[in-house]
Design a protein around this motif. Structure first.
Motif, PDB file in Angstrom:
ATOM      1  N   TYR A  35       0.852  -1.194   0.000  1.00  0.00           N
ATOM      2  CA  TYR A  35       0.000   0.000   0.000  1.00  0.00           C
ATOM      3  C   TYR A  35       0.882   1.236   0.000  1.00  0.00           C
ATOM      4  CZ  TYR A  35      -4.041  -2.795   1.568  1.00  0.00           C
ATOM      5  OH  TYR A  35      -5.066  -3.703   1.671  1.00  0.00           O
ATOM      6  N   GLN A  37       0.432   5.348   1.360  1.00  0.00           N
ATOM      7  CA  GLN A  37      -0.440   6.190   2.161  1.00  0.00           C
ATOM      8  C   GLN A  37      -0.096   7.648   1.929  1.00  0.00           C
ATOM      9  OE1 GLN A  37       0.037   6.169   6.518  1.00  0.00           O
ATOM     10  NE2 GLN A  37      -2.193   6.142   6.692  1.00  0.00           N
ATOM     11  N   LEU A  43      -5.171   4.602   2.529  1.00  0.00           N
ATOM     12  CA  LEU A  43      -4.316   3.482   2.112  1.00  0.00           C
ATOM     13  C   LEU A  43      -4.775   3.013   0.736  1.00  0.00           C
ATOM     14  CD1 LEU A  43      -4.388   1.599   5.506  1.00  0.00           C
ATOM     15  CD2 LEU A  43      -2.329   2.550   4.444  1.00  0.00           C
ATOM     16  N   PHE A  90       3.467   0.931   2.871  1.00  0.00           N
ATOM     17  CA  PHE A  90       3.232  -0.100   3.872  1.00  0.00           C
ATOM     18  C   PHE A  90       3.100  -1.459   3.196  1.00  0.00           C
ATOM     19  CE2 PHE A  90       2.792   2.031   7.846  1.00  0.00           C
ATOM     20  CZ  PHE A  90       2.335   3.314   7.553  1.00  0.00           C
ATOM     21  N   ASP A  99     -11.558 -13.611   6.258  1.00  0.00           N
ATOM     22  CA  ASP A  99     -11.879 -12.909   7.492  1.00  0.00           C
ATOM     23  C   ASP A  99     -10.639 -12.555   8.303  1.00  0.00           C
ATOM     24  OD1 ASP A  99     -12.750 -15.685   9.703  1.00  0.00           O
ATOM     25  OD2 ASP A  99     -11.144 -15.431   8.237  1.00  0.00           O
ATOM     26  N   ALA A 101      -7.607 -10.157   9.177  1.00  0.00           N
ATOM     27  CA  ALA A 101      -7.202  -8.765   9.025  1.00  0.00           C
ATOM     28  C   ALA A 101      -5.726  -8.690   8.649  1.00  0.00           C
ATOM     29  CB  ALA A 101      -7.431  -8.013  10.335  1.00  0.00           C
ATOM     30  N   PRO A 102      -5.391  -7.951   7.611  1.00  0.00           N
ATOM     31  CA  PRO A 102      -3.975  -7.792   7.266  1.00  0.00           C
ATOM     32  C   PRO A 102      -3.190  -7.181   8.419  1.00  0.00           C
ATOM     33  CG  PRO A 102      -5.359  -7.056   5.452  1.00  0.00           C
ATOM     34  CD  PRO A 102      -6.268  -7.325   6.615  1.00  0.00           C
ATOM     35  N   PHE A 104       0.118  -5.104   9.366  1.00  0.00           N
ATOM     36  CA  PHE A 104       0.963  -4.140   8.668  1.00  0.00           C
ATOM     37  C   PHE A 104       2.359  -4.057   9.249  1.00  0.00           C
ATOM     38  CE2 PHE A 104      -1.649  -1.724   5.664  1.00  0.00           C
ATOM     39  CZ  PHE A 104      -2.914  -2.213   5.974  1.00  0.00           C
ATOM     40  N   GLY A 105       3.330  -3.805   8.377  1.00  0.00           N
ATOM     41  CA  GLY A 105       4.657  -3.430   8.790  1.00  0.00           C
ATOM     42  C   GLY A 105       4.691  -1.968   9.189  1.00  0.00           C
TER      43      GLY A 105
ATOM     44  N   PHE B  35     -13.674  -4.487   9.168  1.00  0.00           N
ATOM     45  CA  PHE B  35     -12.653  -4.146  10.145  1.00  0.00           C
ATOM     46  C   PHE B  35     -12.649  -2.642  10.435  1.00  0.00           C
ATOM     47  CE2 PHE B  35     -10.788  -8.246   9.339  1.00  0.00           C
ATOM     48  CZ  PHE B  35     -10.827  -8.438   7.971  1.00  0.00           C
ATOM     49  N   TYR B  37      -9.489  -0.186  11.717  1.00  0.00           N
ATOM     50  CA  TYR B  37      -8.074  -0.069  12.034  1.00  0.00           C
ATOM     51  C   TYR B  37      -7.832   1.281  12.714  1.00  0.00           C
ATOM     52  CZ  TYR B  37      -6.369  -4.043   9.257  1.00  0.00           C
ATOM     53  OH  TYR B  37      -6.088  -5.308   8.768  1.00  0.00           O
ATOM     54  N   GLN B  39      -4.524   3.977  13.543  1.00  0.00           N
ATOM     55  CA  GLN B  39      -3.125   4.283  13.247  1.00  0.00           C
ATOM     56  C   GLN B  39      -2.708   5.493  14.063  1.00  0.00           C
ATOM     57  OE1 GLN B  39      -2.227   5.460   9.194  1.00  0.00           O
ATOM     58  NE2 GLN B  39      -0.096   4.857   9.381  1.00  0.00           N
ATOM     59  N   PRO B  45      -0.789   1.002  10.800  1.00  0.00           N
ATOM     60  CA  PRO B  45      -2.189   0.699  11.103  1.00  0.00           C
ATOM     61  C   PRO B  45      -2.274  -0.649  11.816  1.00  0.00           C
ATOM     62  CG  PRO B  45      -1.927   1.344   8.799  1.00  0.00           C
ATOM     63  CD  PRO B  45      -0.555   1.118   9.346  1.00  0.00           C
ATOM     64  N   VAL B  47      -5.258  -3.458  13.574  1.00  0.00           N
ATOM     65  CA  VAL B  47      -6.688  -3.753  13.620  1.00  0.00           C
ATOM     66  C   VAL B  47      -7.223  -3.483  15.020  1.00  0.00           C
ATOM     67  CG1 VAL B  47      -6.337  -6.213  14.063  1.00  0.00           C
ATOM     68  CG2 VAL B  47      -8.451  -5.434  13.005  1.00  0.00           C
ATOM     69  N   LYS B  50     -13.094  -6.374  14.555  1.00  0.00           N
ATOM     70  CA  LYS B  50     -13.486  -7.091  13.355  1.00  0.00           C
ATOM     71  C   LYS B  50     -14.882  -7.667  13.548  1.00  0.00           C
ATOM     72  CE  LYS B  50     -12.210 -11.428  12.561  1.00  0.00           C
ATOM     73  NZ  LYS B  50     -11.350 -12.600  12.280  1.00  0.00           N
ATOM     74  N   LEU B  88      -5.665   8.207  13.570  1.00  0.00           N
ATOM     75  CA  LEU B  88      -6.338   8.054  12.278  1.00  0.00           C
ATOM     76  C   LEU B  88      -7.043   6.703  12.281  1.00  0.00           C
ATOM     77  CD1 LEU B  88      -6.763   9.102   9.361  1.00  0.00           C
ATOM     78  CD2 LEU B  88      -4.551   8.077   8.778  1.00  0.00           C
ATOM     79  N   TYR B  90      -9.374   3.835  10.174  1.00  0.00           N
ATOM     80  CA  TYR B  90      -9.785   3.332   8.871  1.00  0.00           C
ATOM     81  C   TYR B  90     -10.863   2.266   9.035  1.00  0.00           C
ATOM     82  CZ  TYR B  90      -5.678   5.358   6.538  1.00  0.00           C
ATOM     83  OH  TYR B  90      -4.734   6.206   6.025  1.00  0.00           O
ATOM     84  N   PHE B 106     -10.138  -0.377   1.770  1.00  0.00           N
ATOM     85  CA  PHE B 106     -10.088   0.577   2.883  1.00  0.00           C
ATOM     86  C   PHE B 106     -10.804   1.873   2.513  1.00  0.00           C
ATOM     87  CE2 PHE B 106      -7.153  -1.026   6.137  1.00  0.00           C
ATOM     88  CZ  PHE B 106      -6.663  -2.142   5.492  1.00  0.00           C
TER      89      PHE B 106
END
Lengths: 113, 116
Positions: A35, A37, A43, A90, A99, A101-102, A104-105, B35, B37, B39, B45, B47, B50, B88, B90, B106
């Motif tokens: 992604y 941002q 995103l 990201f 189902d 959730a990703p 993130f780094g 979801f 999220y 940040q 970001p 979660v 959910k 922030l 999302y 998103f």
């Protein structure tokens, strides 16, 4: 410890240079994402990879390409970077199931001058 | 394709008062999960909560959200905002694509500022 690792964290490049952003995960997640941002745009999905050599364009793939030769590693390449590619990038990963959730780094802040 | 709309770019609230962040969506294919999220500044970001079940309230860290498929909404609420909630936020969904894989979508995010 479940983690997505991005390297480098900060990068400054000149316009026209090639850029390689790297991402790794140690959870054997099948799906990985890149992604970008930007303020006010949220995103934006560049590419999504469902497994090794199984990559699909996201919503803004132009100017980018990706490589995934190992499940735990996903690279984003900018050939001849442009100033409008200055952004925070990201990487994320998740299990294949919808189902999940990703995760993130911490992001790579790229400046193209 | 799918879309997620977060109507406010910036929400400001006084500490201790309730806060609501709006999220509505449109989907083309089967949507599996929704979801929220959060940040924090200069962080990734992460979660917050959910949901996959219609009309079921989901709670985490003082926040709650209920998926209402009848109105295509998944609003985030908290009864008493704290200064540390400034971040922030999302809204996102995960849906099945025509290719048989799942893809997250998103919203553009809502900045929440809680002031004393």
């Amino acid at each position: 410890d479940m983690k997505v690792t991005q390297m480098p964290r900060y990068l400054i490049k000149r316009m026209g240079e090639n850029v390689l952003l790297e991402c790794g995960q140690d959870m054997s997640h099948e799906t990985m994402y890149w992604y970008r941002q930007d303020p006010g745009l949220g995103l934006q999905l560049i590419y999504i990879s469902y497994d090794v050599d199984s990559n699909s364009e996201g919503d803004i793939p132009k100017g980018y390409r990706v490589s995934r030769k190992k499940r735990e590693h996903f690279s984003l390449i900018l050939d001849s970077a442009k100033t409008n590619q200055t952004s925070v990038y990201f990487c994320a990963s998740s299990l294949r199931a919808g189902d999940q959730a990703p995760l993130f780094g911490e992001g790579t802040r790229l400046s193209v001058l | 394709g799918d879309s997620v709309t977060q109507t406010e770019g910036l929400v400001t609230v006084t500490e201790g008062l309730p806060v609501k962040l709006n999220c509505t969506y449109q989907t083309t294919y089967l949507t599996i999960a929704f979801f929220w999220y959060v940040q924090y500044l200069n962080e990734a970001p992460q979660v917050l909560l959910k949901s996959s079940t219609d009309n079921k309230r989901t709670e985490h860290q003082g926040f709650h959200a209920t998926l209402h498929k009848s109105s295509s909404s998944f609003h985030l609420q908290k009864s008493s905002a704290q200064l540390s909630d400034s971040a922030l936020y999302y809204c996102a969904l995960s849906s099945l694509t025509s290719g048989g894989n799942y893809k997250p979508t998103f919203g553009k995010g809502t900045s929440l500022v809680v002031h004393p």
